[in-house]
Design a protein around this motif. Sequence first.
Motif, PDB file in Angstrom:
ATOM      1  N   ALA A 292       0.814  -1.215   0.000  1.00 25.23           N
ATOM      2  CA  ALA A 292       0.000   0.000   0.000  1.00 25.23           C
ATOM      3  C   ALA A 292       0.847   1.264   0.000  1.00 25.23           C
ATOM      4  O   ALA A 292       0.640   2.178  -0.808  1.00 25.23           O
ATOM      5  N   LEU A 293       1.835   1.324   0.892  1.00 28.39           N
ATOM      6  CA  LEU A 293       2.562   2.565   1.094  1.00 28.39           C
ATOM      7  C   LEU A 293       3.569   2.876  -0.010  1.00 28.39           C
ATOM      8  O   LEU A 293       3.926   4.034  -0.207  1.00 28.39           O
ATOM      9  N   LYS A 294       3.990   1.869  -0.757  1.00 27.47           N
ATOM     10  CA  LYS A 294       4.919   2.162  -1.849  1.00 27.47           C
ATOM     11  C   LYS A 294       4.273   3.067  -2.891  1.00 27.47           C
ATOM     12  O   LYS A 294       4.966   3.806  -3.601  1.00 27.47           O
ATOM     13  N   ASN A 295       2.931   3.059  -2.984  1.00 23.90           N
ATOM     14  CA  ASN A 295       2.256   3.936  -3.939  1.00 23.90           C
ATOM     15  C   ASN A 295       2.434   5.407  -3.582  1.00 23.90           C
ATOM     16  O   ASN A 295       2.458   6.265  -4.468  1.00 23.90           O
ATOM     17  N   ILE A 296       2.535   5.694  -2.281  1.00 21.55           N
ATOM     18  CA  ILE A 296       2.785   7.073  -1.852  1.00 21.55           C
ATOM     19  C   ILE A 296       4.150   7.525  -2.335  1.00 21.55           C
ATOM     20  O   ILE A 296       4.309   8.611  -2.920  1.00 21.55           O
ATOM     21  N   ILE A 297       5.162   6.689  -2.116  1.00 23.99           N
ATOM     22  CA  ILE A 297       6.523   7.042  -2.499  1.00 23.99           C
ATOM     23  C   ILE A 297       6.639   7.140  -4.021  1.00 23.99           C
ATOM     24  O   ILE A 297       7.400   7.953  -4.543  1.00 23.99           O
ATOM     25  N   ALA A 298       5.866   6.327  -4.746  1.00 23.59           N
ATOM     26  CA  ALA A 298       5.892   6.388  -6.207  1.00 23.59           C
ATOM     27  C   ALA A 298       5.361   7.724  -6.721  1.00 23.59           C
ATOM     28  O   ALA A 298       5.861   8.254  -7.729  1.00 23.59           O
ATOM     29  N   ILE A 299       4.365   8.284  -6.044  1.00 21.86           N
ATOM     30  CA  ILE A 299       3.894   9.623  -6.422  1.00 21.86           C
ATOM     31  C   ILE A 299       5.040  10.624  -6.265  1.00 21.86           C
ATOM     32  O   ILE A 299       5.295  11.464  -7.134  1.00 21.86           O
ATOM     33  N   GLY A 300       5.765  10.509  -5.141  1.00 26.54           N
ATOM     34  CA  GLY A 300       6.911  11.402  -4.921  1.00 26.54           C
ATOM     35  C   GLY A 300       7.997  11.204  -5.958  1.00 26.54           C
ATOM     36  O   GLY A 300       8.604  12.170  -6.439  1.00 26.54           O
ATOM     37  N   ALA A 301       8.256   9.948  -6.333  1.00 22.05           N
ATOM     38  CA  ALA A 301       9.280   9.669  -7.339  1.00 22.05           C
ATOM     39  C   ALA A 301       8.901  10.276  -8.686  1.00 22.05           C
ATOM     40  O   ALA A 301       9.738  10.835  -9.402  1.00 22.05           O
ATOM     41  N   GLY A 302       7.629  10.174  -9.032  1.00 28.57           N
ATOM     42  CA  GLY A 302       7.172  10.803 -10.262  1.00 28.57           C
ATOM     43  C   GLY A 302       7.313  12.313 -10.210  1.00 28.57           C
ATOM     44  O   GLY A 302       7.668  12.955 -11.207  1.00 28.57           O
ATOM     45  N   MET A 303       7.058  12.892  -9.053  1.00 29.51           N
ATOM     46  CA  MET A 303       7.211  14.339  -8.893  1.00 29.51           C
ATOM     47  C   MET A 303       8.642  14.780  -9.144  1.00 29.51           C
ATOM     48  O   MET A 303       8.883  15.818  -9.764  1.00 29.51           O
TER      49      MET A 303
ATOM     50  N   THR B 206       5.509  11.353   3.496  1.00 31.94           N
ATOM     51  CA  THR B 206       4.053  11.226   3.461  1.00 31.94           C
ATOM     52  C   THR B 206       3.387  12.535   3.853  1.00 31.94           C
ATOM     53  O   THR B 206       2.395  12.955   3.243  1.00 31.94           O
ATOM     54  N   ASN B 207       3.925  13.207   4.856  1.00 30.83           N
ATOM     55  CA  ASN B 207       3.338  14.465   5.335  1.00 30.83           C
ATOM     56  C   ASN B 207       3.336  15.540   4.247  1.00 30.83           C
ATOM     57  O   ASN B 207       2.319  16.213   4.027  1.00 30.83           O
ATOM     58  N   VAL B 208       4.464  15.703   3.565  1.00 27.67           N
ATOM     59  CA  VAL B 208       4.513  16.773   2.554  1.00 27.67           C
ATOM     60  C   VAL B 208       3.681  16.398   1.324  1.00 27.67           C
ATOM     61  O   VAL B 208       3.072  17.274   0.698  1.00 27.67           O
ATOM     62  N   LEU B 209       3.642  15.120   0.985  1.00 18.25           N
ATOM     63  CA  LEU B 209       2.804  14.709  -0.145  1.00 18.25           C
ATOM     64  C   LEU B 209       1.315  14.891   0.198  1.00 18.25           C
ATOM     65  O   LEU B 209       0.516  15.248  -0.666  1.00 18.25           O
ATOM     66  N   TYR B 210       0.960  14.659   1.443  1.00 19.16           N
ATOM     67  CA  TYR B 210      -0.411  14.919   1.888  1.00 19.16           C
ATOM     68  C   TYR B 210      -0.757  16.392   1.675  1.00 19.16           C
ATOM     69  O   TYR B 210      -1.853  16.719   1.189  1.00 19.16           O
ATOM     70  N   ASP B 211       0.173  17.279   2.007  1.00 16.71           N
ATOM     71  CA  ASP B 211      -0.074  18.712   1.827  1.00 16.71           C
ATOM     72  C   ASP B 211      -0.160  19.083   0.346  1.00 16.71           C
ATOM     73  O   ASP B 211      -0.936  19.958  -0.038  1.00 16.71           O
TER      74      ASP B 211
ATOM     75  N   GLU C 254       7.894  23.672  -3.097  1.00 19.44           N
ATOM     76  CA  GLU C 254       7.891  23.948  -1.661  1.00 19.44           C
ATOM     77  C   GLU C 254       8.025  22.654  -0.869  1.00 19.44           C
ATOM     78  O   GLU C 254       8.696  22.607   0.167  1.00 19.44           O
ATOM     79  N   ALA C 255       7.399  21.591  -1.365  1.00 19.80           N
ATOM     80  CA  ALA C 255       7.485  20.297  -0.682  1.00 19.80           C
ATOM     81  C   ALA C 255       8.918  19.787  -0.659  1.00 19.80           C
ATOM     82  O   ALA C 255       9.408  19.305   0.374  1.00 19.80           O
ATOM     83  N   VAL C 256       9.616  19.896  -1.795  1.00 18.78           N
ATOM     84  CA  VAL C 256      11.012  19.456  -1.851  1.00 18.78           C
ATOM     85  C   VAL C 256      11.871  20.296  -0.914  1.00 18.78           C
ATOM     86  O   VAL C 256      12.720  19.778  -0.176  1.00 18.78           O
ATOM     87  N   SER C 257      11.639  21.596  -0.915  1.00 19.23           N
ATOM     88  CA  SER C 257      12.412  22.493  -0.043  1.00 19.23           C
ATOM     89  C   SER C 257      12.202  22.140   1.421  1.00 19.23           C
ATOM     90  O   SER C 257      13.146  22.142   2.224  1.00 19.23           O
ATOM     91  N   GLU C 258      10.973  21.790   1.776  1.00 17.97           N
ATOM     92  CA  GLU C 258      10.672  21.424   3.166  1.00 17.97           C
ATOM     93  C   GLU C 258      11.404  20.150   3.563  1.00 17.97           C
ATOM     94  O   GLU C 258      11.950  20.048   4.671  1.00 17.97           O
ATOM     95  N   LEU C 259      11.427  19.161   2.666  1.00 22.65           N
ATOM     96  CA  LEU C 259      12.111  17.907   2.970  1.00 22.65           C
ATOM     97  C   LEU C 259      13.612  18.110   3.114  1.00 22.65           C
ATOM     98  O   LEU C 259      14.251  17.554   4.014  1.00 22.65           O
ATOM     99  N   MET C 260      14.191  18.899   2.225  1.00 18.91           N
ATOM    100  CA  MET C 260      15.637  19.107   2.258  1.00 18.91           C
ATOM    101  C   MET C 260      16.076  19.977   3.436  1.00 18.91           C
ATOM    102  O   MET C 260      17.225  19.915   3.870  1.00 18.91           O
ATOM    103  N   GLY C 261      15.150  20.772   3.973  1.00 19.27           N
ATOM    104  CA  GLY C 261      15.504  21.687   5.059  1.00 19.27           C
ATOM    105  C   GLY C 261      15.210  21.147   6.449  1.00 19.27           C
ATOM    106  O   GLY C 261      15.285  21.889   7.423  1.00 19.27           O
ATOM    107  N   ARG C 262      14.875  19.866   6.524  1.00 21.37           N
ATOM    108  CA  ARG C 262      14.573  19.289   7.829  1.00 21.37           C
ATOM    109  C   ARG C 262      15.804  19.284   8.737  1.00 21.37           C
ATOM    110  O   ARG C 262      16.940  19.327   8.280  1.00 21.37           O
TER     111      ARG C 262
END
Length: 341
Positions: free
Chosen positions: A190-201, A304-309, A319-327
Motif C-alpha cells: 500500500a505505502l509504496k504507492n505514496i513514495i511512487a507519487i513522490g518519485a514521479g514528482m 508522506t506528510n509533505v505529499l499529503y499537503d 515547496e514540498a522538496v524544499s521542506e524535505l531538504m531543510g529538515r
Amino acid sequence: MSKVAVLGSGSWGTALSIVLADNGHDVRLWGRSQKQAEEINQHHYNNQYLTDVKLPSSIVAYTDLEASLHDADTILLVVPTKAMRDVLGELRNYLDRPLPFIHASKGIEPGTHFRISEIIEEEVPQHLRSSVAVISGPSHAEEVALRQPTTITSSSLNPEAAKYVQDLFMTNHFRVYTNPDLIGVEIGGALKNIIAIGAGMTNGLGFGDNAKAALMTRGLAEIARLGLKLGASPLTFAGLSGLGDLIVTCTSVHSRNWRAGNMLGKGKSIDEVLNEMGMVVEGIRTTKAAYELAKKEKVEMPITNVLYDVLFHDKSTKEAVSELMGRVKKHEVEDLKIDPL
C-alpha cells in the motif's frame, strides 16, 4: 482445476486472470461494463486496460455478480480500495458456504485505517470465508499479461492458505513465494504507492537519479517505520512486497502513481491529473490514510506528510522538496531501531 471468480476487470484483474487461465483454471472475470464483457467474451480482448493482449478463451466475463460466483470455489478481489466494501457487501448475499478469499488490491482505508484483509474480515461473516490471503509484489499488469518473468509473494495468517495461493498461481513465468507476515506484505504494497507519487514528482520537476534514489531510500525507511509499529517483520520490507514493489513502482511509466506524480511535478493540479489519468490512483487515497495513521501511531513520516499537503492542501511541489531538504539534521538509522536477529 479451480473455479475462480475474479472480481475486478481492470488491468491487474485481467492480467491475473491470464495467469490463472494459463494454469488451467476456470476463470470468471467480473466487471460492471457490459461493453467490456462483450469484448472479452466475443473477441478475447480487454483493450481499455491491456491493449492488443489476446486473452485465453477460457476467461469468461460477467457483469452479473451472482452469476460469476455460482459454483466458484475461490474469490479473487482486484477492485480499488474505495470500492471494496460495496463489492463485499453485495457478494456476501450470494454465498452459501465458506470460500477462500484472496485479494490483490493495494491500499489502506481512510478513517478506519484498515488494511484490505481487515475490511474483508469485517464485511464477510466468518462462516462465509475459510481464509483470507493477499498476493503482492513487483508486478506491472502489462508485463504479467505478456507472460514476462514476474515474482511475487502470497501471505496469510493461515500458512495453508498462503500455500494454496502459491499453487493456484505458480507458472514458469509467474513465481510465487509465501510469507507469513500479512501486516508487512499489505503495508509494503500500500505505502509504496505514496513514495511512487513522490518519485514521479522528482521527474516532473526535472530532478535526476540522485533525488529519486534518496526519495526511494528514505521512503522505504518510512514504510518500515510504520510497519514495525503495527507489528510487521523488518525482513518483509527488504523483500518482494517491500523493496521489490517499491523499485518497480517508482521507476516505471507503467505505474499510475508515478505518472500522477510526474504530472504534479510538471505543474498540473490534482483535478487535472485525475481527469487526464481516467483511472484510480490508489496512492492518493492511501496518502490520506497513511497520514492519519501515522499521526495516530505517533510515527514520523515526513515524505508522506509533505505529499499529503501537496495532494490535499495545494502545497506546491517545489515547496514540498524544499521542506524535505531543510529538515533538522539527523542520523540516518536513528529512527529505525531494529533488534538484531
